[in-house]
Motif scaffolding. Structure first.
Motif, mmCIF file in Angstrom:
data_model
loop_
_atom_site.group_PDB
_atom_site.id
_atom_site.type_symbol
_atom_site.label_atom_id
_atom_site.label_comp_id
_atom_site.label_asym_id
_atom_site.label_seq_id
_atom_site.Cartn_x
_atom_site.Cartn_y
_atom_site.Cartn_z
ATOM 1 N N GLY A 1 0.838 -1.566 -0.137
ATOM 2 C CA GLY A 1 -0.052 0.409 -0.041
ATOM 3 C C GLY A 1 0.753 1.354 0.011
ATOM 4 N N GLY A 2 2.143 1.338 0.368
ATOM 5 C CA GLY A 2 2.738 1.857 0.598
ATOM 6 C C GLY A 2 2.930 2.145 -0.980
ATOM 7 N N SER A 3 4.315 4.609 -1.528
ATOM 8 C CA SER A 3 4.898 4.398 -2.924
ATOM 9 C C SER A 3 6.207 4.692 -2.227
ATOM 10 C CB SER A 3 3.992 5.894 -2.235
ATOM 11 O OG SER A 3 2.299 5.831 -2.820
ATOM 12 N N ARG B 1 9.429 6.663 -5.397
ATOM 13 C CA ARG B 1 9.601 7.470 -6.638
ATOM 14 C C ARG B 1 10.603 6.516 -6.665
ATOM 15 N NH1 ARG B 1 10.018 13.605 -8.223
ATOM 16 N NH2 ARG B 1 11.885 13.233 -7.457
ATOM 17 N N ARG C 1 -1.705 2.676 -10.808
ATOM 18 C CA ARG C 1 -0.724 3.072 -9.400
ATOM 19 C C ARG C 1 0.092 4.225 -10.340
ATOM 20 N NH1 ARG C 1 0.477 -2.046 -7.911
ATOM 21 N NH2 ARG C 1 0.795 -3.167 -10.018
ATOM 22 N N PHE C 2 1.413 3.301 -10.968
ATOM 23 C CA PHE C 2 2.373 4.146 -10.962
ATOM 24 C C PHE C 2 2.279 4.797 -12.335
ATOM 25 C CE2 PHE C 2 5.137 -0.107 -10.015
ATOM 26 C CZ PHE C 2 4.424 -0.274 -9.114
ATOM 27 N N THR C 3 3.148 6.303 -12.132
ATOM 28 C CA THR C 3 3.037 7.660 -12.879
ATOM 29 C C THR C 3 4.646 7.729 -13.777
ATOM 30 O OG1 THR C 3 1.317 7.661 -12.303
ATOM 31 C CG2 THR C 3 2.645 9.336 -13.920
ATOM 32 N N GLN D 1 6.875 6.918 -10.822
ATOM 33 C CA GLN D 1 6.250 6.770 -9.358
ATOM 34 C C GLN D 1 5.368 6.200 -8.633
ATOM 35 O OE1 GLN D 1 6.284 9.964 -6.135
ATOM 36 N NE2 GLN D 1 4.917 8.134 -6.019
ATOM 37 N N MET D 2 5.533 5.273 -7.825
ATOM 38 C CA MET D 2 4.805 4.119 -7.938
ATOM 39 C C MET D 2 3.834 3.967 -6.531
ATOM 40 S SD MET D 2 8.095 1.329 -8.682
ATOM 41 C CE MET D 2 8.652 1.505 -7.579
ATOM 42 N N SER D 3 2.728 3.830 -6.517
ATOM 43 C CA SER D 3 2.267 3.802 -5.271
ATOM 44 C C SER D 3 0.775 2.527 -5.403
ATOM 45 C CB SER D 3 0.933 5.155 -5.572
ATOM 46 O OG SER D 3 1.552 6.460 -6.471
ATOM 47 N N SER D 4 0.404 2.333 -4.348
ATOM 48 C CA SER D 4 -0.586 1.207 -3.786
ATOM 49 C C SER D 4 0.689 0.105 -4.191
ATOM 50 C CB SER D 4 -1.801 1.904 -4.504
ATOM 51 O OG SER D 4 -2.383 2.307 -4.230
ATOM 52 N N LEU D 5 1.742 0.147 -3.470
ATOM 53 C CA LEU D 5 2.419 -1.259 -4.310
ATOM 54 C C LEU D 5 2.134 -2.744 -3.304
ATOM 55 C CD1 LEU D 5 5.580 0.894 -3.367
ATOM 56 C CD2 LEU D 5 5.262 -0.443 -5.276
#
Length: 115
Positions: free
Chosen positions: A15-17, A19, A66-68, A81-85
């Protein structure tokens, strides 16, 4: 001499992020298509996201939403940028620079998603 240097990997909880950054040198960065790939242990390297020299982004289905991916041509750097890992995102992440037949890779950065 072309160099792609990744940074920003590490251990993160589900759930973490994070970059990731990839600093390029030795190339005219702005004309290259850039990408992030990953290799999960025991599996083949796979495309995560790419961005063209013109700024058009493309994502693998498993990271959409989830990723940008982004790029800063003034800093010769591409970001992920990675989110909701998720635990299944655990892999070594590689930066790639591509221009016609030229292809260069970074050394990779480990991302581990675990509680």
């Amino acid at each position: 001499q072309v160099q792609l240097v990744e940074s920003g990997g590490g251990l993160v909880q589900p759930g973490g992020s994070l970059r990731l950054s990839c600093a390029a040198s030795g190339i005219t960065f702005s004309i290259f298509d850039m990408g992030w790939y990953r290799q999960i242990s025991g599996k083949q390297r796979e495309l995560v996201a790419s961005i063209t020299s013109g700024g058009s982004a493309n994502y693998a289905d498993f990271v959409k939403g989830r990723f940008t991916i982004s790029r800063d041509n003034a800093q010769n750097t591409v970001y992920l940028q990675m989110s909701s890992l998720k635990p299944e995102d655990t892999a070594v992440y590689y930066c790639n620079a591509k221009l016609t037949k030229f292809n260069a890779w970074g050394q990779g950065t480990q991302v581990t998603v675990s509680s």
